[in-house]
Design a protein around this motif. Structure first.
Motif, mmCIF file in Angstrom:
data_model
loop_
_atom_site.group_PDB
_atom_site.id
_atom_site.type_symbol
_atom_site.label_atom_id
_atom_site.label_comp_id
_atom_site.label_asym_id
_atom_site.label_seq_id
_atom_site.Cartn_x
_atom_site.Cartn_y
_atom_site.Cartn_z
ATOM 1 N N SER A 1 -5.450 -5.856 12.147
ATOM 2 C CA SER A 1 -4.417 -5.923 11.107
ATOM 3 C C SER A 1 -5.032 -6.250 9.752
ATOM 4 O O SER A 1 -4.596 -5.730 8.720
ATOM 5 C CB SER A 1 -3.355 -6.959 11.471
ATOM 6 O OG SER A 1 -3.933 -8.236 11.632
ATOM 7 N N PHE A 2 -6.064 -7.137 9.762
ATOM 8 C CA PHE A 2 -6.735 -7.479 8.503
ATOM 9 C C PHE A 2 -7.446 -6.264 7.935
ATOM 10 O O PHE A 2 -7.440 -6.048 6.715
ATOM 11 C CB PHE A 2 -7.732 -8.618 8.720
ATOM 12 C CG PHE A 2 -8.518 -8.970 7.490
ATOM 13 C CD1 PHE A 2 -7.945 -9.743 6.483
ATOM 14 C CD2 PHE A 2 -9.814 -8.494 7.310
ATOM 15 C CE1 PHE A 2 -8.662 -10.053 5.331
ATOM 16 C CE2 PHE A 2 -10.528 -8.798 6.168
ATOM 17 C CZ PHE A 2 -9.950 -9.583 5.178
ATOM 18 N N MET B 1 3.192 -6.572 -1.181
ATOM 19 C CA MET B 1 2.506 -6.969 0.056
ATOM 20 C C MET B 1 1.814 -8.321 -0.100
ATOM 21 O O MET B 1 1.851 -9.164 0.799
ATOM 22 C CB MET B 1 1.491 -5.901 0.455
ATOM 23 C CG MET B 1 2.108 -4.611 0.974
ATOM 24 S SD MET B 1 0.853 -3.370 1.383
ATOM 25 C CE MET B 1 -0.033 -4.226 2.697
ATOM 26 N N GLU B 2 1.194 -8.523 -1.252
ATOM 27 C CA GLU B 2 0.524 -9.796 -1.518
ATOM 28 C C GLU B 2 1.536 -10.936 -1.561
ATOM 29 O O GLU B 2 1.302 -12.018 -1.018
ATOM 30 C CB GLU B 2 -0.232 -9.723 -2.843
ATOM 31 C CG GLU B 2 -1.536 -8.966 -2.780
ATOM 32 C CD GLU B 2 -2.639 -9.788 -2.120
ATOM 33 O OE1 GLU B 2 -3.401 -10.438 -2.827
ATOM 34 O OE2 GLU B 2 -2.696 -9.792 -0.867
ATOM 35 N N ILE C 1 -6.622 -3.089 8.351
ATOM 36 C CA ILE C 1 -5.603 -2.189 7.795
ATOM 37 C C ILE C 1 -5.131 -2.697 6.438
ATOM 38 O O ILE C 1 -4.984 -1.931 5.478
ATOM 39 C CB ILE C 1 -4.414 -2.058 8.769
ATOM 40 C CG1 ILE C 1 -4.869 -1.375 10.061
ATOM 41 C CG2 ILE C 1 -3.265 -1.279 8.122
ATOM 42 C CD1 ILE C 1 -3.811 -1.351 11.144
ATOM 43 N N TYR C 2 -4.917 -4.012 6.349
ATOM 44 C CA TYR C 2 -4.473 -4.615 5.094
ATOM 45 C C TYR C 2 -5.530 -4.408 4.007
ATOM 46 O O TYR C 2 -5.209 -4.061 2.871
ATOM 47 C CB TYR C 2 -4.221 -6.107 5.320
ATOM 48 C CG TYR C 2 -3.751 -6.842 4.094
ATOM 49 C CD1 TYR C 2 -2.421 -6.755 3.685
ATOM 50 C CD2 TYR C 2 -4.628 -7.618 3.331
ATOM 51 C CE1 TYR C 2 -1.982 -7.417 2.557
ATOM 52 C CE2 TYR C 2 -4.192 -8.274 2.206
ATOM 53 C CZ TYR C 2 -2.874 -8.182 1.830
ATOM 54 O OH TYR C 2 -2.447 -8.823 0.704
ATOM 55 N N ILE D 1 -5.506 -0.868 2.724
ATOM 56 C CA ILE D 1 -4.358 -0.599 1.850
ATOM 57 C C ILE D 1 -4.576 -1.154 0.453
ATOM 58 O O ILE D 1 -4.364 -0.460 -0.546
ATOM 59 C CB ILE D 1 -3.064 -1.167 2.463
ATOM 60 C CG1 ILE D 1 -2.699 -0.378 3.723
ATOM 61 C CG2 ILE D 1 -1.909 -1.099 1.454
ATOM 62 C CD1 ILE D 1 -1.524 -0.942 4.469
ATOM 63 N N ILE D 2 -5.019 -2.423 0.360
ATOM 64 C CA ILE D 2 -5.103 -3.055 -0.962
ATOM 65 C C ILE D 2 -6.367 -2.688 -1.733
ATOM 66 O O ILE D 2 -6.427 -2.859 -2.961
ATOM 67 C CB ILE D 2 -4.985 -4.594 -0.871
ATOM 68 C CG1 ILE D 2 -6.211 -5.202 -0.164
ATOM 69 C CG2 ILE D 2 -3.698 -4.993 -0.193
ATOM 70 C CD1 ILE D 2 -6.258 -6.714 -0.282
ATOM 71 N N ARG E 1 2.541 -11.790 1.887
ATOM 72 C CA ARG E 1 1.478 -12.531 2.571
ATOM 73 C C ARG E 1 1.499 -14.004 2.174
ATOM 74 O O ARG E 1 1.350 -14.894 3.009
ATOM 75 C CB ARG E 1 0.120 -11.921 2.230
ATOM 76 C CG ARG E 1 -1.072 -12.565 2.941
ATOM 77 C CD ARG E 1 -2.301 -11.703 2.781
ATOM 78 N NE ARG E 1 -2.787 -11.680 1.424
ATOM 79 C CZ ARG E 1 -3.728 -12.508 0.948
ATOM 80 N NH1 ARG E 1 -4.257 -13.441 1.747
ATOM 81 N NH2 ARG E 1 -4.139 -12.407 -0.294
ATOM 82 N N ILE F 1 1.281 -2.898 -3.473
ATOM 83 C CA ILE F 1 0.253 -3.901 -3.184
ATOM 84 C C ILE F 1 0.708 -5.283 -3.638
ATOM 85 O O ILE F 1 0.500 -6.286 -2.943
ATOM 86 C CB ILE F 1 -1.074 -3.506 -3.852
ATOM 87 C CG1 ILE F 1 -1.655 -2.286 -3.129
ATOM 88 C CG2 ILE F 1 -2.072 -4.666 -3.832
ATOM 89 C CD1 ILE F 1 -2.806 -1.646 -3.837
#
Length: 225
Positions: free
Chosen positions: A2-3, A209-210, A5-6, A9-10, A213, A206
């Protein structure tokens, strides 16, 4: 996983979109318009047709450094777009004119974005200090303050989307109606403007998403307590 993929993306997605924008812009920078108007001439024509005689146009250094400054009512175009008569040049120029028209019409989203600028600047500059401090020292109050600051910056990004999309829509409409480009050249102009819009979409996604998180990290801190 998952990290990873994250991270993709960013980090990778914004770079890919920037590369796509530069490639699309460079391609259409080589295609001249049928009208042979420069970006500056196209901008002046559209401004005058909308009664914005008080808005000036100036060249500015840098590539894709084009912007409209509402403080002194000036459309600033990068030299490639100011002097160039390409599809890319007139597309970017009329997009910035779209912002000038928004300003003259008191477009609600533009006004809201301008009002958010001071708060967004504070949020961008201070949020990570509070968030990092909250995480390191396990201070939930500091963490929450950082999240609030960051949320203000994210809101600015979100409000930017309708402002940019509206300016591009105005640009496409006026380029054809004003004779800056022909109907068969509209698809090229749309590609340039859509590529530029993707950069704003990516930045907003992004940022959201941040923020999510950080919120999840804050919830985790409270659950640990």
């Amino acid at each position: 996983m998952s990290f990873l993929i994250y991270f993709i993306i960013i980090m990778i997605v914004p770079i890919a979109i920037q590369m796509y924008l530069k490639k699309t812009y460079k391609k259409h920078l080589q295609i001249s318009t049928s009208s042979n108007m420069t970006g500056a001439e196209a901008a002046r024509k559209v401004l005058d047709e909308n009664g914005l005689y008080n808005v000036s146009i100036e060249p500015v250094k840098g590539q894709l450094s084009d912007h409209y400054d509402p403080r002194d009512k000036t459309v600033r175009l990068s030299e490639d777009n100011y002097y160039g008569s390409s599809i890319a040049s007139v597309s970017v120029a009329t997009h910035e004119v779209g912002h000038a028209i928004q300003d003259a019409e008191d477009y609600a989203f533009l006004r809201f974005r301008h009002a958010l600028v001071p708060v967004a600047n504070i949020g961008s500059n201070l949020s990570f200090f509070f968030i990092l401090g909250g995480l390191l020292f396990q201070f939930t109050g500091m963490m929450l303050l950082g999240i609030i600051f960051f949320a203000a910056a994210v809101l600015f990004q979100v409000i930017t989307l309708p402002v940019e999309f509206n300016a591009s829509s105005r640009a496409l409409n006026v380029m054809v109606s004003s004779g800056v480009i022909r109907n068969d050249e509209e698809s090229g102009a749309k590609k340039v403007l859509n590529a530029a819009a993707l950069t704003y979409v990516a930045a907003t996604v992004i940022a959201v998403m941040e923020l999510l998180r950080f919120v999840l990290a804050f919830i985790g801190m409270n659950n640990d307590d």
